[in-house]
Scaffold this motif. Structure first.
Motif: not given
Lengths: 95, 476, 487
Positions: A3, A7, A10-18, A30-31, A34-35, B82, C341, C344-345, C357, C360, C416
């Motif tokens: 990741l 990436d 991109r996903i943070a913007t898609l999810a609208r989380i700064a 971290e991700l 988990i992956f 959104f 943004m 939500r953050a 995340l 998504t 994890v």
């Protein structure tokens, strides 16, 4: 699978989380971990297995076409951040 | 070298249910902002969607009407993005497994016909509205429309010109109203088209397309496509490339422009909505809906030709809307031998009068039964064409039935040959000079004598009969 | 009175030995006194609660009592209750006073229960330790240095500390059973579709299921009778004839086949937990159960499948929190995108952001088949494993959690490790089966151990029957933190 920082952005913007710049590497790490766990799935041969979306094999119940709700705008908008003339206000939408 | 224009349309028809797709809120147009936005529509935490049987039933009706395949199992998915007018952050829409696939819509008149193939028709919910009037630099969000059921009808890229696109849109518009699934009110946004337009050299693969969003009149559809064709042609002929994008038609400037809000590549993250189970449509339900389906336009057109002997053209005009064809059908059933007369009256007198009064056909003040009585009096010679129009005017204004008006105005045409003979005899006796003139070969005198007879009958003499009797009288 | 069963409480109320106002006042005082230490409750509203208790007394006096009339029940703050702050453990909803009742709340209201308060939880039910609450962690009544488990940690801890006779919870991957186990109380997650999700704030819709937490299986049966019921507002709610879950409690366990999945007793299971669970199985044998070995070969895959499906659904379910119609909106923003943004953050905590995340990502273009679809296929394999196991047994038994409650902060930095602790509970949610946890002893540090019983679809009565007979034969469920009964 790796990741990348891109990436995550991109996903943070898609999810609208700064995500602050300084946190991106940590979050990617971290991700990534988990992956690593999730990747175990990829080794399983699932050819011919039907995906399972619901616990029960039942079909959709339909409701009759009838109006059952009345106007509750006042109560609903009591918890809104910004309201005027019955409208929810947001920063200007550009089409 | 010429360009081939390739157009596909996606049409959103708002289904004519009284309640929303997934909530029990009303769908009536024009309510005060957010007064028809229920807990489900504003997506309060914890609320859940429950699908509307009436919306599904209408989708089935459509599938049957276009000869498409109605799937016994279809899936509601979530389209995630959104936008402030999308309260859940996703739109519930059928994606990989729609309720209807295939089917066709016929366009064109008797001479040049074309079957436009449909890809699919799927159920989804509408979004709310963003109002951009200035609220201190903010936009206002009204969610009354959010959750209203839509049927999105998608064609194959079968259309080759703006004219064809408009013809298709009109045929589809007539059909959805015909089968009663959509009120077709374009000003209120009940019927909106998105046009996918591309150009290619004949025989080559499809070119890059642009999608023009939210065209809510046939004229805008036509103008937007024409503009877009010209724009793309100019770019291609200058050696440029078309960028795939979403565009908006600006009617004031009569041009399309790129939509800024759709600039980023969208990634809608579709997945089956876990709140909704698979939608099942049984064969018996389909049969039930089919049973209640009205006679469809194509079948009716053929029947009008067959049963009433109309020309294909006339039949085509009369099926433009279901109310018109129902009206004609009711009229023609009462006057089976006078179907052509009935058709002419509807296409002539009746539609002119509706036009003048600015009325749609469903608001016609005169029932088919009443009009049939009038036309029967025309057919049996009681009324001349001119008298019939006078009676029609009076009936339109609510002065009573044809019989009543004929009586009260003394408009009954004199067709009694005995009475006419007597009248002719009087005129002949009173005008010896003109009679002599006629007999000496001056045809013009005949018209004068007819005029005198008419005057004597106060206009009520049956003209054809009168002329015959007069001729006889003069010949003897 | 604080140790009385629900049946005893109902009898005392009906017999006018105590009023609901007195009973509710008693528990309210305990809750208020303990909250600074244990942090079980996000909201206590004595005025509102006591008003409801007095109304219950009036109904009792009028002879109009229903099964739970006058009995206080605490609700996980995931259930919308009209007029109550309903936060879901999140800053995002820290100002959300619900304008409506969840179906579960309606059912409890109809049964006459009194809302004691809203319990603390992992934010949006995402967590196994209750450390992910905007309102701070809940502490385990058995050891204030230990977590209570999650996400229904506030409910489980409140029941364990006798701050309420009963509570509600929700279970998406073990969120009722695991905290029940870690707090030494009883909890059941019913078959998916039995308890309406209407008004229960969604985490992962295809897995979420509400259920009760109480001190005994018999109490769970009474509570389940109130909670289960068809609801037309939840499209996944099942239309079934109502069943009295207390009906079969006393049935004999003779010949009941208990399946032990070998995958639940291997590597990763702590010795102290294994010992307590083995003893519990021995007790069940004594009660007439026959023990058979079964296999759930895809158990290992339940964690990856869950951590794809649940975050995917969550990423979409939580998209509605945008600061427009309700909930947190950031103070300063430049434009619409910036407002989204930042709101939500700032409104979501770290674990919720992480799962959004993840979700998504797995749904995004090019990854759907490899992750989401593959996870749904594995979900099918897991459900088939259970179906095969139930050919050979009536109930499946095993540990609820691989270890006793861990220390606060011990796993907070290692998602994890945290996720792996759901290994025995998640499969049940993926298959949609019912599962319960009852106390069966104590492990390291005197911390409780839970025995998990998994039933076939709609097997609640049978599970509660086995759990009840076990509790008649043992006294683990009667042990109480800080009491003489503590070993």
């Amino acid at each position: 699978m790796l990741l990348s920082v891109e990436d995550v952005q991109r996903i943070a913007t898609l999810a609208r989380i700064a995500v602050p710049e300084r946190d991106i590497d940590r979050i990617a790490g971290e991700l990534q971990a988990i992956f690593g766990l999730i990747e175990q799935m990829q080794a399983v041969d699932t050819r011919g297995v039907e995906p399972m979306a619901h616990a029960q094999d039942v079909v959709l119940r339909l409701r009759p076409d009838a109006v059952s709700e009345s106007d509750r705008r006042e109560q609903f908008q009591a918890v809104a951040a910004s309201v005027e003339a019955g409208l929810y206000l947001v920063p200007k939408v550009i089409e | 070298m010429s360009w081939e224009v390739v157009i596909g349309l996606e049409t959103h028809a708002r289904l004519s249910t009284v309640s929303k797709m997934f909530s029990g809120a009303a769908t009536a147009f024009g309510a005060a902002p957010n007064t028809q936005a229920s807990a489900v529509d504003i997506a309060l935490p914890g609320v859940l969607p429950v699908a509307n049987r009436g919306a599904v039933e209408r989708a089935i009706r459509f599938g049957l009407a276009v000869g498409g395949r109605i799937h016994d199992r279809s899936i509601f998915a979530r389209k995630n993005y959104f936008y402030p007018d999308l309260p859940k952050g996703y739109q519930i829409s059928q994606y990989e497994q729609p309720i209807v696939t295939g089917g066709t819509i016929r366009i064109g008149d008797g001479e040049s016909e074309k079957q436009v193939r449909l890809t699919r028709a799927h159920l989804e919910e509408d979004a709310g509205k963003s109002l951009h009037e200035d609220f201190h630099g903010m936009s206002g969000i009204d969610l009354n429309r959010a959750g209203t059921p839509l049927l999105e009808i998608v064609t194959e890229p079968d259309l080759r010109s703006a004219d064809e696109a408009v013809a298709y849109a009109k045929a589809l518009h007539a059909l959805v109203r015909w089968i009663g699934i959509c009120d077709g009110n374009m000003q209120e946004g009940s019927f909106r088209c998105d046009a996918n337009v591309s150009l290619r050299r004949p025989g080559e693969p499809l070119g890059t397309r642009c999608e023009i969003k939210n065209l809510n009149s046939f004229r805008f559809l036509e103008r937007a496509i024409q503009y877009e064709i010209a724009r793309q042609r100019e770019i291609l002929e200058d050696g440029g490339r078309i960028v795939q994008e979403t565009r908006l038609y600006d009617p004031d400037r009569d041009q399309t422009r790129s939509m800024r809000s759709k600039e980023d590549a969208q990634d809608y993250r579709y997945f089956p909505d876990p709140d909704l189970l698979p939608l099942a449509v049984s064969a018996s339900w389909i049969a039930e809906v089919a049973h209640d389906l009205p006679e469809l336009p194509e079948a009716r057109r053929a029947r009008f030709v067959e049963q009433y002997g109309l020309t294909a053209y006339d039949a085509g005009v009369l099926i433009a809307a279901r109310e018109i064809s129902d009206y004609f059908d009711a009229l023609a059933r009462r006057l089976p031998q006078q179907a052509k007369l009935a058709a002419n009256w509807i296409m002539g007198e009746v539609s002119a009068r509706l036009n003048r009064d600015g009325l749609e056909f469903d608001r016609i003040p005169l029932s088919a039964e009443r009009l049939a009585e009038l036309l029967a009096r025309v057919a049996d010679g009681t009324l001349s064409g001119k008298m019939a129009r006078e009676v029609f005017d009076a009936m339109w204004n609510g002065e009573g039935s044809a019989e009543q008006i004929i009586e009260s105005r003394g408009l009954r045409q004199i067709s009694d040959s005995h009475a006419l003979e007597q009248l002719v005899a009087e005129v002949v006796a009173a005008n010896p000079a003109q009679v002599a003139e006629y007999r000496s070969g001056r045809e013009k005198a005949f018209n004068f004598l007819v005029g005198q007879c008419m005057k004597a009958s106060r206009g009520k003499a049956n003209p054809a009969q009168l002329s015959e009797i007069l001729k006889e009288a003069l010949a003897s | 009175m604080i140790n009385a069963s629900l049946t005893e409480l109902a009898a005392a109320l009906a017999g006018k030995k105590i009023s609901s106002a007195e009973l509710t006042g008693l528990f309210l005082e305990r809750a208020q006194a303990a909250n600074p230490r244990l942090n079980c409750f996000i909201t206590l509203d004595p005025e509102r609660t006591l008003a409801q208790a007095r109304a219950a007394d009036a109904r009792l006096a009028a002879g109009k009592g229903a099964p739970l009339t006058g009995i206080p029940v605490a609700h996980k703050d995931i259930f919308c209750a009209s007029g109550w702050l309903t936060t879901c453990g999140s800053r995002m909803l820290s100002n959300f006073v619900s304008p409506y009742d969840a179906h579960v709340i309606e059912r409890f209201n109809a049964a006459g229960a009194v809302i004691l308060g809203k319990t603390n939880m992992d934010e949006f039910a995402m967590g196994s330790s209750n450390e992910n609450s905007y309102y701070g962690p809940v502490r385990n009544p058995w050891d204030a240095g230990a977590v209570p488990g999650g996400s229904s940690g506030g409910s489980a801890a409140a029941v364990a500390a006798r701050l309420t006779p009963a509570a509600t919870g929700t279970d998406t991957g073990g969120s009722i059973r695991q905290p029940a186990a870690l707090c030494g109380v009883s909890g059941i997650k019913p078959t998916y579709g039995l308890v309406s999700r209407y008004g229960m704030i969604a985490y992962a819709s295809s897995l979420d299921q509400g259920g009760p937490i109480a001190r005994s299986a018999a109490d769970l049966a009474v509570l389940l009778n109130a909670m289960v019921g068809f609801d037309a507002r939840d499209s996944t709610s099942l239309e079934r004839a109502p069943e009295d879950c207390t009906r079969a409690l006393e049935h004999s366990l003779d010949g009941l086949r208990i399946g032990l999945p070998r995958e639940f007793f291997g590597e990763g299971l702590s010795a102290d937990v294994a010992r307590a669970v083995d003893e519990a199985i021995a007790s069940l044998r004594t009660l007439g159960c026959r023990v058979v070995e079964v296999s759930l070969p895809n158990t290992r895959l339940s964690i990856p499948a869950y951590y794809v499906l649940a975050p995917a659904e969550a990423s979409s379910n939580l998209a509605r929190y945008d600061g427009v119609r309700y909930g947190y909106r950031t103070a300063q923003y430049d434009d619409l995108l910036d407002m989204y943004m930042k709101s939500r953050a700032e409104g979501f905590g770290a674990e919720v952001r992480r799962r959004i995340l993840m979700g998504t990502y797995v749904l995004s273009h090019g990854y759907y088949d490899a992750y989401y679809l593959q996870a749904q296929k594995i979900r099918r394999l897991i459900a088939r494993d259970f179906a095969a196991a139930f050919e050979r047994c009536d109930l499946i038994a095993g540990p609820t959690s691989p270890s006793v409650a861990f220390n606060l902060g011990a796993r907070a930095q290692d998602p994890v490790q945290m996720y792996l602790s759901d290994i025995y509970t998640i499969g049940v949610n993926l298959a949609g089966l019912p599962g319960l946890s009852i106390p069966c002893g104590f492990g390291e540090g005197g911390r409780p151990v839970g025995l998990q019983l998994i039933g076939n679809y709609f097997g609640e009565s049978r599970m509660l029957n086995a759990a009840h007979r076990y509790q008649q034969a043992t006294d683990w469920h009667l042990r109480q933190p800080d009491g003489e009964a503590r070993p």
